[in-house]
Write an enzyme that holds these catalytic residues in place. Structure first.
Site, PDB file in Angstrom:
ATOM      1  N   CYS A 134       0.853  -1.184   0.000  1.00 20.99           N
ATOM      2  CA  CYS A 134       0.000   0.000   0.000  1.00 20.99           C
ATOM      3  C   CYS A 134       0.900   1.248   0.000  1.00 20.99           C
ATOM      4  CB  CYS A 134      -0.943  -0.062   1.205  1.00 20.99           C
ATOM      5  SG  CYS A 134      -2.065   1.327   1.408  1.00 20.99           S
ATOM      6  N   ASP A 189      -8.649  -2.123  -7.398  1.00 18.95           N
ATOM      7  CA  ASP A 189      -7.919  -1.074  -6.678  1.00 18.95           C
ATOM      8  C   ASP A 189      -8.136   0.253  -7.387  1.00 18.95           C
ATOM      9  OD1 ASP A 189      -6.188   0.531  -5.277  1.00 18.95           O
ATOM     10  OD2 ASP A 189      -4.469  -0.805  -5.416  1.00 18.95           O
ATOM     11  N   HIS A 221      -7.252  -4.242  -2.992  1.00 19.63           N
ATOM     12  CA  HIS A 221      -6.197  -3.437  -2.383  1.00 19.63           C
ATOM     13  C   HIS A 221      -6.020  -3.891  -0.935  1.00 19.63           C
ATOM     14  CE1 HIS A 221      -3.782   0.225  -1.784  1.00 19.63           C
ATOM     15  NE2 HIS A 221      -4.336   0.266  -0.586  1.00 19.63           N
TER      16      HIS A 221
END
Length: 251
Positions: A134, A189, A221
């Site tokens: 991330c 995502d 995600h």
């Protein structure tokens, strides 16, 4: 996999002290150093477990609390399991902290983390690696670009906003890296849609960067994070295979 030792410690930085977690094989010998960058939720038990798992494959792994300026980890209170209903409230607290954490600050810190690893008797001479998740995926790529003489391999998993209009957008910096790069994009995502993935790959090709960029079909995600609702066992296993292959080639 070998027996590992994990410990919490503090890393001096130009702006203060970052709390961190270190995991390394418990054999008394130096191993390649790896800087593991946290996701936005921060340094917590699940990331410490990831560090221990990676260390078990023969690496000395440092996981800094990159948001140390806002306090020691956990910077905000986190539930044991993070589900979608709780995310807005958590991000409302994290958002101003992340906005204050500029790329310049991040790379100044990165130099301190790499200096610490290089000076440690637990770390072997030679190139180091980064892996990030991330937010951390972006930091890992920036670190590879900022410290090309130190980073031999950099992996980025479910990172968002790798392509922006900013002059210092990560995709504009990749050509400075001499590392082999790996990108594991989440299929679902919104922070890294297909057009941005294509733009990133065009830039990597134009800059002659050694890389692999793959789409993890059906993954959300955050698919590597076991304490969140986004976790996918299948995608996570794929992440581990690709990460270990990359580090095995380059570190």
């Amino acid at each position: 996999m070998t027996s590992v030792h994990g410990t919490r410690l503090d890393i001096p930085t130009p702006d203060g002290v970052a709390d961190a977690y270190l995991a390394h094989p418990d054999d008394g010998t130096p191993h390649p150093g790896v800087l593991l960058y946290m996701d936005a939720f921060g340094l917590r038990p699940s990331l410490e477990e990831m560090a221990r798992r990676l260390a078990g494959h023969g690496y000395t792994v440092l996981v800094p609390n990159v948001m140390y300026r806002a306090g020691r980890a956990p910077v905000v209170d986190l539930p044991e399991f993070i589900d979608p209903a709780e995310r807005p409230e958590i991000f409302a607290q994290l958002s101003p902290i992340m906005q204050a954490f500029t790329p310049d600050l991040a790379m100044r810190d990165a130099g301190a983390y790499l200096d610490w690893l290089a000076a440690s008797p637990l770390v072997a001479d030679g190139p180091m690696g980064t892996t990030g998740y991330c937010l951390g995926g972006v930091l890992g790529i920036r670190t590879a670009a900022a410290y090309p003489d130190r980073i031999g391999a950099a992996a980025s998993f479910h990172a968002g906003h790798l392509v922006t209009d900013a002059e210092d957008s990560p995709h504009r910096l990749v050509g400075r890296s001499t590392a082999e790069l790996y990108f594991g994009h989440a299929d679902h995502d919104h922070s890294m849609p297909a057009d941005q993935i294509a733009s990133l790959e065009r830039t990597l090709d134009a800059d002659g960067v050694s890389y692999r960029s793959e789409l993890y079909e059906g993954a959300q995600h955050g698919y590597t994070q076991t304490d969140t609702a986004a976790y996918s066992s299948e995608a996570d296993q794929r992440h581990w295979r690709n990460l270990l292959e990359l580090f095995g080639r380059r570190l």
